[in-house]
Scaffold this motif. Sequence first.
Motif, mmCIF file in Angstrom:
data_model
loop_
_atom_site.group_PDB
_atom_site.id
_atom_site.type_symbol
_atom_site.label_atom_id
_atom_site.label_comp_id
_atom_site.label_asym_id
_atom_site.label_seq_id
_atom_site.Cartn_x
_atom_site.Cartn_y
_atom_site.Cartn_z
ATOM 1 N N TYR A 1 0.834 -1.197 0.000
ATOM 2 C CA TYR A 1 0.000 0.000 0.000
ATOM 3 C C TYR A 1 0.870 1.247 0.000
ATOM 4 N N ALA A 2 0.374 2.289 -0.655
ATOM 5 C CA ALA A 2 1.083 3.565 -0.691
ATOM 6 C C ALA A 2 0.068 4.694 -0.700
ATOM 7 N N GLN A 3 0.490 5.852 -0.195
ATOM 8 C CA GLN A 3 -0.377 7.022 -0.219
ATOM 9 C C GLN A 3 -0.540 7.524 -1.654
ATOM 10 N N SER A 4 -1.652 8.180 -1.914
ATOM 11 C CA SER A 4 -2.035 8.530 -3.286
ATOM 12 C C SER A 4 -1.014 9.418 -3.983
ATOM 13 N N PRO A 5 -0.820 9.210 -5.289
ATOM 14 C CA PRO A 5 0.137 9.998 -6.074
ATOM 15 C C PRO A 5 -0.409 11.378 -6.394
ATOM 16 N N ASN A 6 0.471 12.239 -6.893
ATOM 17 C CA ASN A 6 0.017 13.577 -7.285
ATOM 18 C C ASN A 6 0.937 14.151 -8.350
ATOM 19 N N ALA A 7 0.482 15.252 -8.948
ATOM 20 C CA ALA A 7 1.252 15.932 -9.992
ATOM 21 C C ALA A 7 1.704 17.295 -9.495
ATOM 22 N N GLY A 8 2.138 17.331 -8.245
ATOM 23 C CA GLY A 8 2.647 18.569 -7.669
ATOM 24 C C GLY A 8 1.791 19.154 -6.573
ATOM 25 N N ASN A 9 0.519 18.748 -6.508
ATOM 26 C CA ASN A 9 -0.369 19.241 -5.462
ATOM 27 C C ASN A 9 -0.906 18.055 -4.665
ATOM 28 N N PRO A 10 -0.348 17.772 -3.493
ATOM 29 C CA PRO A 10 -0.814 16.618 -2.720
ATOM 30 C C PRO A 10 -2.161 16.836 -2.044
ATOM 31 N N VAL A 11 -2.616 18.094 -1.931
ATOM 32 C CA VAL A 11 -3.881 18.377 -1.252
ATOM 33 C C VAL A 11 -5.050 17.904 -2.117
ATOM 34 N N GLY A 12 -5.814 16.950 -1.592
ATOM 35 C CA GLY A 12 -6.939 16.419 -2.352
ATOM 36 C C GLY A 12 -6.595 15.264 -3.255
ATOM 37 N N ALA A 13 -5.359 14.754 -3.173
ATOM 38 C CA ALA A 13 -4.981 13.612 -4.002
ATOM 39 C C ALA A 13 -5.639 12.325 -3.507
ATOM 40 N N ASN A 14 -6.086 12.311 -2.271
ATOM 41 C CA ASN A 14 -6.835 11.170 -1.746
ATOM 42 C C ASN A 14 -8.150 11.671 -1.163
ATOM 43 N N TRP A 15 -9.194 10.900 -1.365
ATOM 44 C CA TRP A 15 -10.522 11.380 -1.014
ATOM 45 C C TRP A 15 -10.894 11.078 0.425
ATOM 46 N N LEU A 16 -12.086 11.513 0.815
ATOM 47 C CA LEU A 16 -12.646 11.240 2.136
ATOM 48 C C LEU A 16 -14.122 10.931 1.964
ATOM 49 N N TRP A 17 -14.537 9.791 2.512
ATOM 50 C CA TRP A 17 -15.915 9.362 2.342
ATOM 51 C C TRP A 17 -16.328 8.462 3.493
ATOM 52 N N ALA A 18 -17.611 8.383 3.726
ATOM 53 C CA ALA A 18 -18.175 7.379 4.621
ATOM 54 C C ALA A 18 -19.496 6.924 4.037
ATOM 55 N N TRP A 19 -19.721 5.633 4.038
ATOM 56 C CA TRP A 19 -21.071 5.133 3.826
ATOM 57 C C TRP A 19 -21.722 5.083 5.193
ATOM 58 N N ALA A 20 -22.778 5.867 5.343
ATOM 59 C CA ALA A 20 -23.383 6.083 6.647
ATOM 60 C C ALA A 20 -24.849 5.719 6.623
ATOM 61 N N MET A 21 -25.454 5.691 7.804
ATOM 62 C CA MET A 21 -26.853 5.300 7.947
ATOM 63 C C MET A 21 -27.640 6.471 8.523
ATOM 64 N N ALA A 22 -28.780 6.750 7.900
ATOM 65 C CA ALA A 22 -29.601 7.883 8.305
ATOM 66 C C ALA A 22 -31.064 7.479 8.300
ATOM 67 N N VAL A 23 -31.878 8.295 8.982
ATOM 68 C CA VAL A 23 -33.318 8.047 9.082
ATOM 69 C C VAL A 23 -34.065 9.152 8.344
ATOM 70 N N PRO A 24 -34.830 8.824 7.307
ATOM 71 C CA PRO A 24 -35.612 9.849 6.618
ATOM 72 C C PRO A 24 -36.578 10.545 7.573
ATOM 73 N N ALA A 25 -36.736 11.846 7.413
ATOM 74 C CA ALA A 25 -37.622 12.620 8.280
ATOM 75 C C ALA A 25 -39.060 12.112 8.170
#
Length: 431
Positions: free
Chosen positions: A278-302
Amino acid sequence: MKSLRNTALGLALGVATATTAFAEGHSKSLTIAIVNNGHMINMQKVAEAYTGVTGVELNWVSLEEGVLREQVTSDTATGGGQYDIINIGMQEAPIWGAAGWIEPLEFGAAYDIDDMLPAMRNGLSHEGTLYAAPFYGESSMVMYRKDLMDAAGVTVADNDSWDNIKAAAAAVHDPDNGVYGACLRGKPGWGDNMAFVTTVVNSFGGAWFDADFRPTLESDEWKAAINFYVDLLGNYGPPGSEGNSFNEILALYNEGKCGMWIDATIAASFLEVDGVAYAQSPNAGNPVGANWLWAWAMAVPAGSPNSEESMKFIEWATSKAYIQAVANHKDFGWGSVPTGTRASTYASADFQAAAPFAAAEMAAIESAAPEATDIKPYVGVQFAAIPEFPEVGTAVAQEIAAALSGAKSVDEALAASQAAADAIMSEAGYY
């Protein structure tokens, strides 16, 4: 390994700790819309014991990612009431919470909300109120076959340059023997191909919108990033990449057909081949945002008539007790627990022993940067946290897939993308 009976007993204790137990004989039915990813599929089996303890019948609607988003959005926005619990992510949770589409979540002290990773809690909240609880969280990273790289005499480093990534892909690309240098998302969808593509654009210094929220899809950064993406996947990817997203590539990888895969960290839990590093995500000079952030989460409809029972289930399904239930389950174990949500998971010696990817995953999550910057005026890494983004992202996704398949040139695809995005943002009143 505990027996199923003991696992159920442990689950009963977890339910009593994490939720308010149901009265004897009290029975309800909940319909739950989930994405058809591995951890969600596993939950259906683990939660059988929850039904045994509580009497709550669970009806699962398992959908492909793009279909799930479409159906859940439509049903929730119109108050359709088809689902009691829905899978959503960081793009939707704060927006839908602010709009009153989903219920705020409040859990008991035993839930230990301070154990939740700050990136996940913040991303699923609006003005400090949690609206969706993370079932699993993720960033993105490089998952590569170190055995193949070693044999070819090439290396992959943390935060490597895209040029080096392309060279490594070329070195191991051997289609005659069924091995492709790089397997990457190409299937159109704002959360499918555009999740990965946006991180490439970010790494080239681009963004979806300028400070006035005008689309910037014909910028030099977008052109450079999309040309690179199309070239890399077109030359060193599997045929038909425009039809591949997470599940398709996971299958290819486990068949030994991918030299590397840059995608969700959660994939590491499901890799079945040897020689993976495993390695951290590559970039073309700007490392900010080269890897994402997400969660699959659970919610209750109103307005759900079963909101009380739904919140009790969510409280259990996103708790420490659930993680322990997966770890103790006869079919799973610590290597299969949902990750990216709780500090206590990463502190577990059992998890560390079972998950060689743990340190790389945590590093990726901690380095993800969803905040607005001088490059982008919006919150979000691989998406923009504005109501219009799903429509914009979906339109652009189709054009990028067309460029990947060769149906359009990159310039043609980006010109059409710019026109579509401009029409959507203008009609929405941004300018």
